[in-house]
Motif scaffolding. Structure first.
Motif, PDB file in Angstrom:
ATOM      1  N   LEU A   1       0.964  -1.297  -0.005  1.00 53.50           N
ATOM      2  CA  LEU A   1       0.032   0.009   0.009  1.00 53.50           C
ATOM      3  C   LEU A   1       0.852   1.270   0.037  1.00 53.50           C
ATOM      4  O   LEU A   1       0.370   2.248  -0.646  1.00 53.50           O
ATOM      5  N   GLN A   2       1.981   1.264   0.482  1.00 54.41           N
ATOM      6  CA  GLN A   2       3.008   2.464   0.530  1.00 54.41           C
ATOM      7  C   GLN A   2       3.490   2.813  -0.827  1.00 54.41           C
ATOM      8  O   GLN A   2       3.580   3.702  -1.224  1.00 54.41           O
ATOM      9  N   LYS A   3       3.709   1.559  -1.239  1.00 56.90           N
ATOM     10  CA  LYS A   3       4.178   1.535  -2.833  1.00 56.90           C
ATOM     11  C   LYS A   3       3.227   2.150  -3.534  1.00 56.90           C
ATOM     12  O   LYS A   3       3.689   3.018  -4.403  1.00 56.90           O
ATOM     13  N   MET A   4       1.901   1.697  -3.523  1.00 54.20           N
ATOM     14  CA  MET A   4       0.874   2.235  -4.498  1.00 54.20           C
ATOM     15  C   MET A   4       0.535   3.625  -4.061  1.00 54.20           C
ATOM     16  O   MET A   4       0.083   4.415  -5.043  1.00 54.20           O
ATOM     17  N   ASN A   5       0.687   3.930  -2.924  1.00 47.10           N
ATOM     18  CA  ASN A   5       0.569   5.551  -2.500  1.00 47.10           C
ATOM     19  C   ASN A   5       1.396   6.363  -2.981  1.00 47.10           C
ATOM     20  O   ASN A   5       1.285   7.466  -3.359  1.00 47.10           O
ATOM     21  N   GLY A   6       2.859   5.831  -3.291  1.00 44.95           N
ATOM     22  CA  GLY A   6       3.811   6.868  -3.929  1.00 44.95           C
ATOM     23  C   GLY A   6       3.265   7.054  -5.306  1.00 44.95           C
ATOM     24  O   GLY A   6       3.798   8.113  -6.121  1.00 44.95           O
ATOM     25  N   LEU A   7       2.426   6.292  -6.049  1.00 44.76           N
ATOM     26  CA  LEU A   7       2.169   6.674  -7.515  1.00 44.76           C
ATOM     27  C   LEU A   7       1.445   7.866  -7.544  1.00 44.76           C
ATOM     28  O   LEU A   7       1.813   8.555  -8.410  1.00 44.76           O
ATOM     29  N   TYR A   8       0.459   8.331  -6.497  1.00 41.84           N
ATOM     30  CA  TYR A   8      -0.085   9.461  -6.853  1.00 41.84           C
ATOM     31  C   TYR A   8       0.540  10.406  -5.610  1.00 41.84           C
ATOM     32  O   TYR A   8       0.626  11.779  -6.040  1.00 41.84           O
ATOM     33  N   PHE A   9       0.811  10.073  -4.611  1.00 44.69           N
ATOM     34  CA  PHE A   9       1.503  11.241  -3.512  1.00 44.69           C
ATOM     35  C   PHE A   9       2.769  11.743  -3.915  1.00 44.69           C
ATOM     36  O   PHE A   9       2.823  13.332  -3.858  1.00 44.69           O
ATOM     37  N   ILE A  10       3.684  11.214  -4.531  1.00 44.29           N
ATOM     38  CA  ILE A  10       4.896  11.869  -5.091  1.00 44.29           C
ATOM     39  C   ILE A  10       4.752  13.098  -6.098  1.00 44.29           C
ATOM     40  O   ILE A  10       5.265  14.181  -5.749  1.00 44.29           O
TER      41      ILE A  10
ATOM     42  N   GLU B   1      13.202   1.014  -3.368  1.00 41.22           N
ATOM     43  CA  GLU B   1      12.014   1.548  -3.859  1.00 41.22           C
ATOM     44  C   GLU B   1      11.805   2.925  -3.193  1.00 41.22           C
ATOM     45  O   GLU B   1      11.197   3.990  -3.864  1.00 41.22           O
ATOM     46  N   PHE B   2      12.115   3.363  -2.102  1.00 38.28           N
ATOM     47  CA  PHE B   2      11.996   4.653  -1.451  1.00 38.28           C
ATOM     48  C   PHE B   2      13.067   5.661  -2.050  1.00 38.28           C
ATOM     49  O   PHE B   2      12.634   6.744  -2.300  1.00 38.28           O
ATOM     50  N   HIS B   3      14.069   5.249  -2.424  1.00 41.96           N
ATOM     51  CA  HIS B   3      15.159   6.044  -3.183  1.00 41.96           C
ATOM     52  C   HIS B   3      14.550   6.377  -4.491  1.00 41.96           C
ATOM     53  O   HIS B   3      14.874   7.263  -4.958  1.00 41.96           O
ATOM     54  N   PHE B   4      14.053   5.117  -5.209  1.00 40.72           N
ATOM     55  CA  PHE B   4      13.494   5.668  -6.494  1.00 40.72           C
ATOM     56  C   PHE B   4      12.568   6.633  -6.515  1.00 40.72           C
ATOM     57  O   PHE B   4      12.538   7.488  -7.352  1.00 40.72           O
ATOM     58  N   LEU B   5      11.466   6.666  -5.319  1.00 37.73           N
ATOM     59  CA  LEU B   5      10.683   7.656  -5.174  1.00 37.73           C
ATOM     60  C   LEU B   5      11.243   8.923  -5.036  1.00 37.73           C
ATOM     61  O   LEU B   5      10.575  10.056  -5.401  1.00 37.73           O
ATOM     62  N   GLY B   6      12.313   9.018  -4.240  1.00 42.05           N
ATOM     63  CA  GLY B   6      13.265  10.337  -4.041  1.00 42.05           C
ATOM     64  C   GLY B   6      13.786  10.746  -5.360  1.00 42.05           C
ATOM     65  O   GLY B   6      13.619  12.149  -5.550  1.00 42.05           O
ATOM     66  N   VAL B   7      14.196  10.006  -6.111  1.00 40.24           N
ATOM     67  CA  VAL B   7      14.723  10.319  -7.290  1.00 40.24           C
ATOM     68  C   VAL B   7      13.740  11.112  -8.274  1.00 40.24           C
ATOM     69  O   VAL B   7      13.835  12.013  -8.879  1.00 40.24           O
ATOM     70  N   VAL B   8      12.509  10.467  -8.415  1.00 40.04           N
ATOM     71  CA  VAL B   8      11.493  10.807  -9.232  1.00 40.04           C
ATOM     72  C   VAL B   8      10.963  12.325  -8.724  1.00 40.04           C
ATOM     73  O   VAL B   8      10.828  13.203  -9.363  1.00 40.04           O
ATOM     74  N   PHE B   9      11.048  12.213  -7.255  1.00 38.06           N
ATOM     75  CA  PHE B   9      10.390  13.694  -6.687  1.00 38.06           C
ATOM     76  C   PHE B   9      11.508  14.693  -7.060  1.00 38.06           C
ATOM     77  O   PHE B   9      11.255  15.928  -7.274  1.00 38.06           O
ATOM     78  N   ALA B  10      12.679  14.377  -6.816  1.00 39.49           N
ATOM     79  CA  ALA B  10      13.707  15.408  -7.066  1.00 39.49           C
ATOM     80  C   ALA B  10      13.498  15.921  -8.568  1.00 39.49           C
ATOM     81  O   ALA B  10      13.769  16.890  -8.827  1.00 39.49           O
ATOM     82  N   SER B  11      13.459  14.822  -9.414  1.00 36.09           N
ATOM     83  CA  SER B  11      13.451  15.158 -10.860  1.00 36.09           C
ATOM     84  C   SER B  11      12.162  15.995 -11.259  1.00 36.09           C
ATOM     85  O   SER B  11      12.224  16.993 -11.960  1.00 36.09           O
ATOM     86  N   LEU B  12      10.965  15.748 -10.419  1.00 37.07           N
ATOM     87  CA  LEU B  12       9.970  16.599 -10.770  1.00 37.07           C
ATOM     88  C   LEU B  12      10.131  17.990 -10.276  1.00 37.07           C
ATOM     89  O   LEU B  12       9.697  19.013 -10.836  1.00 37.07           O
ATOM     90  N   VAL B  13      10.596  18.095  -9.170  1.00 38.59           N
ATOM     91  CA  VAL B  13      10.968  19.363  -8.639  1.00 38.59           C
ATOM     92  C   VAL B  13      11.912  20.191  -9.522  1.00 38.59           C
ATOM     93  O   VAL B  13      11.692  21.302  -9.923  1.00 38.59           O
ATOM     94  N   ALA B  14      12.832  19.716  -9.970  1.00 42.46           N
ATOM     95  CA  ALA B  14      14.010  20.318 -10.881  1.00 42.46           C
ATOM     96  C   ALA B  14      13.168  20.622 -12.209  1.00 42.46           C
ATOM     97  O   ALA B  14      13.539  21.494 -12.760  1.00 42.46           O
TER      98      ALA B  14
END
Length: 177
Positions: free
Chosen positions: A70-79, A132-145
């Motif tokens: 569920l945490q993994k799936m929440n990352g789909l929209y939360f990040i 997986e959490f580092h992957f979400l962090g990379v996606v987050f940082a990429s979106l912000v950039a």
């Protein structure tokens, strides 16, 4: 344990059916629907959601824990949403175009990372894999950039300013100190 699981499933099912029947069916699809029609639509949607949940449940068999899934799936929209909200709070020059693109790109990037086997083999708990959490962090940082860079390249003509629309009465309560 079974009672808790069934109780949670039942509450989610009832909530889904209610949200659909009152929020979608009554408001958008059939505004003149009678109460009986609204109830019938909720029962139909509840049945469809229950069957879909039962058919989808075996796909969770390979997961370490439902909470982790569920945490993994929440990352789909939360990040993607969090990146847009953060940029919206911290800047006034990024337009809505990059924000909308970040929502779509973020969801797609995370979905591809999670569900495309050729990419998914690089993401996971393994020693040589990106967690997986580092992957979400990379996606987050990429979106912000992405949003900050696009805000520099093509900023809004005027900085965004919040203006009171008058829709809500903001008169303070007279007895409040």
């Amino acid at each position: 344990m079974i009672g808790a699981i069934l109780s949670s499933f039942n509450s989610a099912l009832n909530s889904t059916a209610t949200l659909f029947s009152l929020g979608v069916y009554k408001d958008l699809l059939h505004p003149t629907a009678s109460d009986a029609q609204v109830i019938r639509s909720g029962k139909i949607v509840g049945t469809i959601v229950a069957i879909a949940a039962m058919l989808g449940a075996p796909m969770l068999a390979g997961q370490d824990s439902i909470f982790g899934y569920l945490q993994k799936m929440n990352g789909l929209y939360f990040i993607p949403i969090f990146s847009v909200v953060l940029i919206g709070m911290l800047t006034r020059r990024v337009s809505s175009g990059p924000a909308n693109a970040a929502l779509i790109l973020g969801f797609c990037a995370i979905a591809i990372g999670y569900f495309v086997p050729a990419i998914n083999k690089f993401i996971g708990p393994g020693e040589r894999q990106l967690h997986e959490f580092h992957f979400l962090g990379v996606v987050f940082a990429s979106l912000v950039a992405l949003m900050l860079i696009s805000g520099r390249i093509a900023p809004r003509e005027t900085p965004w300013v919040h203006e009171y629309s008058g829709d809500v009465d903001l008169t303070p309560w007279p007895l409040a100190k």
